[in-house]
Design an enzyme around this catalytic site. Structure first.
Site, PDB file in Angstrom:
ATOM      1  N   LYS A   1       2.908  -4.120   6.194  1.00  0.00           N
ATOM      2  CA  LYS A   1       3.157  -4.199   4.752  1.00  0.00           C
ATOM      3  C   LYS A   1       4.645  -4.074   4.427  1.00  0.00           C
ATOM      4  O   LYS A   1       5.160  -4.754   3.526  1.00  0.00           O
ATOM      5  CB  LYS A   1       2.352  -3.118   4.018  1.00  0.00           C
ATOM      6  CG  LYS A   1       0.865  -3.404   3.954  1.00  0.00           C
ATOM      7  CD  LYS A   1       0.594  -4.652   3.119  1.00  0.00           C
ATOM      8  CE  LYS A   1      -0.867  -4.937   2.932  1.00  0.00           C
ATOM      9  NZ  LYS A   1      -1.101  -6.166   2.145  1.00  0.00           N
TER      10      LYS A   1
ATOM     11  N   TYR B   1      -0.647  -0.718  10.044  1.00  0.00           N
ATOM     12  CA  TYR B   1      -0.846  -1.365   8.737  1.00  0.00           C
ATOM     13  C   TYR B   1       0.406  -1.215   7.875  1.00  0.00           C
ATOM     14  O   TYR B   1       0.855  -2.163   7.220  1.00  0.00           O
ATOM     15  CB  TYR B   1      -2.059  -0.742   8.052  1.00  0.00           C
ATOM     16  CG  TYR B   1      -2.431  -1.342   6.722  1.00  0.00           C
ATOM     17  CD1 TYR B   1      -2.921  -2.638   6.638  1.00  0.00           C
ATOM     18  CD2 TYR B   1      -2.310  -0.606   5.547  1.00  0.00           C
ATOM     19  CE1 TYR B   1      -3.282  -3.191   5.413  1.00  0.00           C
ATOM     20  CE2 TYR B   1      -2.663  -1.149   4.321  1.00  0.00           C
ATOM     21  CZ  TYR B   1      -3.150  -2.437   4.259  1.00  0.00           C
ATOM     22  OH  TYR B   1      -3.510  -2.979   3.048  1.00  0.00           O
TER      23      TYR B   1
ATOM     24  N   SER C   1       0.856  -1.182   0.000  1.00  0.00           N
ATOM     25  CA  SER C   1       0.000   0.000   0.000  1.00  0.00           C
ATOM     26  C   SER C   1       0.888   1.228   0.000  1.00  0.00           C
ATOM     27  O   SER C   1       2.002   1.199   0.547  1.00  0.00           O
ATOM     28  CB  SER C   1      -0.892   0.004   1.243  1.00  0.00           C
ATOM     29  OG  SER C   1      -1.453   1.281   1.449  1.00  0.00           O
ATOM     30  N   SER C   2       0.409   2.307  -0.588  1.00  0.00           N
ATOM     31  CA  SER C   2       1.220   3.523  -0.639  1.00  0.00           C
ATOM     32  C   SER C   2       1.440   4.119   0.749  1.00  0.00           C
ATOM     33  O   SER C   2       2.308   4.985   0.919  1.00  0.00           O
ATOM     34  CB  SER C   2       0.570   4.566  -1.555  1.00  0.00           C
ATOM     35  OG  SER C   2      -0.733   4.880  -1.112  1.00  0.00           O
ATOM     36  N   CYS C   3       0.696   3.655   1.760  1.00  0.00           N
ATOM     37  CA  CYS C   3       0.898   4.171   3.122  1.00  0.00           C
ATOM     38  C   CYS C   3       2.221   3.709   3.721  1.00  0.00           C
ATOM     39  O   CYS C   3       2.600   4.144   4.813  1.00  0.00           O
ATOM     40  CB  CYS C   3      -0.267   3.772   4.025  1.00  0.00           C
ATOM     41  SG  CYS C   3      -0.294   2.025   4.472  1.00  0.00           S
TER      42      CYS C   3
ATOM     43  N   HIS D   1     -12.947   3.139   2.980  1.00  0.00           N
ATOM     44  CA  HIS D   1     -12.050   4.201   2.535  1.00  0.00           C
ATOM     45  C   HIS D   1     -12.864   5.360   1.961  1.00  0.00           C
ATOM     46  O   HIS D   1     -14.078   5.269   1.797  1.00  0.00           O
ATOM     47  CB  HIS D   1     -11.072   3.652   1.494  1.00  0.00           C
ATOM     48  CG  HIS D   1     -10.053   2.732   2.076  1.00  0.00           C
ATOM     49  ND1 HIS D   1     -10.132   1.360   1.979  1.00  0.00           N
ATOM     50  CD2 HIS D   1      -8.920   2.991   2.783  1.00  0.00           C
ATOM     51  CE1 HIS D   1      -9.090   0.814   2.595  1.00  0.00           C
ATOM     52  NE2 HIS D   1      -8.344   1.775   3.085  1.00  0.00           N
TER      53      HIS D   1
END
Length: 313
Positions: A141, A137, A108-110, A180
């Site tokens: 990842k 999270y 994920s881009s987070c 989201h």
């Protein structure tokens, strides 16, 4: 990937996993292995080991994850970290133990720092602190993609990872508090239109910038990467385009046909101020997105209207 290869898609009932199955079938792959959560709990190591020993898939798309928006991430920090880290380690490790030819891990881009350079290149990973609202999270990842990298370096595997931007589309989660931003807006404006509400209040200030990718485009990119990329560094998957949450809100209202007033509750969190991916690496490999945002929102709204199970939860 050979057309008759055995391909395991972990998380095939989710938004991303179901899109990957659609993309594989469209491309002519027919030996696809899936298991529901009830059939196989990926957090149980022995069960995962037994599954891989019996099935021995040639390729794995790891799309299974525990996901949620800002509220869910803040309320269940420990759950998000444990569940995601456990399931991904179980799957990646068992794939390696059973000589899986190639695995694609979805992050994920987070994972990128809160104040990363914009647009965010793959190289900025772990260069400064993460956004606190989804730190648990993100850490899980990062662990998954690093485990793939370390297996490659230590054992010569061909395990890759892809980092998608914010996703939306068929089979999304439209829960009123645990979804989201885009599916939450679709539900909110639909309900406001149906009830005749004169105004809708949205979270935050509307100023953060976000990038959105239609999930079937991501799935197409995943199949492309499995066939065309090998390397330890992750690959960003996005559009390279961004808009403010306010602009997104107005566009969603337009597609759904809501004409009331939109207000903003600035006491609610905005999250990261900007999250645009640098997609030049993927573009140079030969892949670009196909679905423009307004068209994608229209398709997502059709999914919301035509899938009662999705729109009720």
């Amino acid at each position: 990937m050979e057309k008759d290869a055995k391909i395991y898609v972990a998380g095939h009932r989710g938004m991303v996993g179901s899109a990957i199955v659609r993309a594989l079938e469209k491309a002519g792959y027919h030996n696809i292995v899936t298991r529901t959560h009830k059939e196989l709990n990926l957090c149980r190591q022995q069960d995962v080991e037994d599954f891989f020993a019996a099935e021995k898939p040639d390729y794995v798309f790891l799309a299974a994850a525990k996901v949620g928006g800002i509220v869910a991430n803040q309320e269940a920090l420990a759950d998000f970290m444990y569940d995601n880290m456990t399931l991904e380690m179980n799957v990646i490790h068992s794939a390696w133990q059973n000589q899986c030819k190639k695995l694609l891990f979805l992050g994920s881009s987070c994972i990128y720092p809160r104040m990363a350079p914009q647009p965010m290149p793959e190289s900025c990973l772990l260069t400064s602190e993460l956004e606190k609202t989804n730190e648990a999270y993100a850490l899980a990842k990062i662990s998954g993609l690093k485990y793939c990298e370390f297996l490659n370096r230590q054992y010569g595997t061909d395990y890759i990872s892809a980092m998608p931007t914010n996703l939306y589309g068929p089979n999304d989660n439209y829960h009123p508090t645990h979804s989201h931003v885009l599916p939450a807006l679709i539900r909110r404006f639909h309900e406001a239109k149906v009830s005749g509400a004169t105004e809708v209040t949205c979270w935050g200030t509307g100023t953060p910038l976000r990038e959105f990718l239609y999930v079937d485009d991501l799935a197409d990119a995943c199949v492309f990467l499995m066939n065309n990329y090998s390397g330890n560094e992750t690959v960003n998957v996005g559009t390279g385009k961004e808009l403010t949450i306010k602009e997104l809100t107005e566009l969603t209202a337009k597609v759904i046909g809501y004409t009331g007033e939109i207000k903003w509750d600035s006491t609610k969190p905005d999250g990261t101020p900007r999250k645009l991916l640098d997609v030049s690496k993927l573009k140079n490999l030969g892949w670009t997105y196909q679905t423009e945002l307004e068209d994608g929102i229209r398709l997502a709204y059709e999914d919301f209207l035509n899938n009662p199970m999705r729109s009720e939860r």
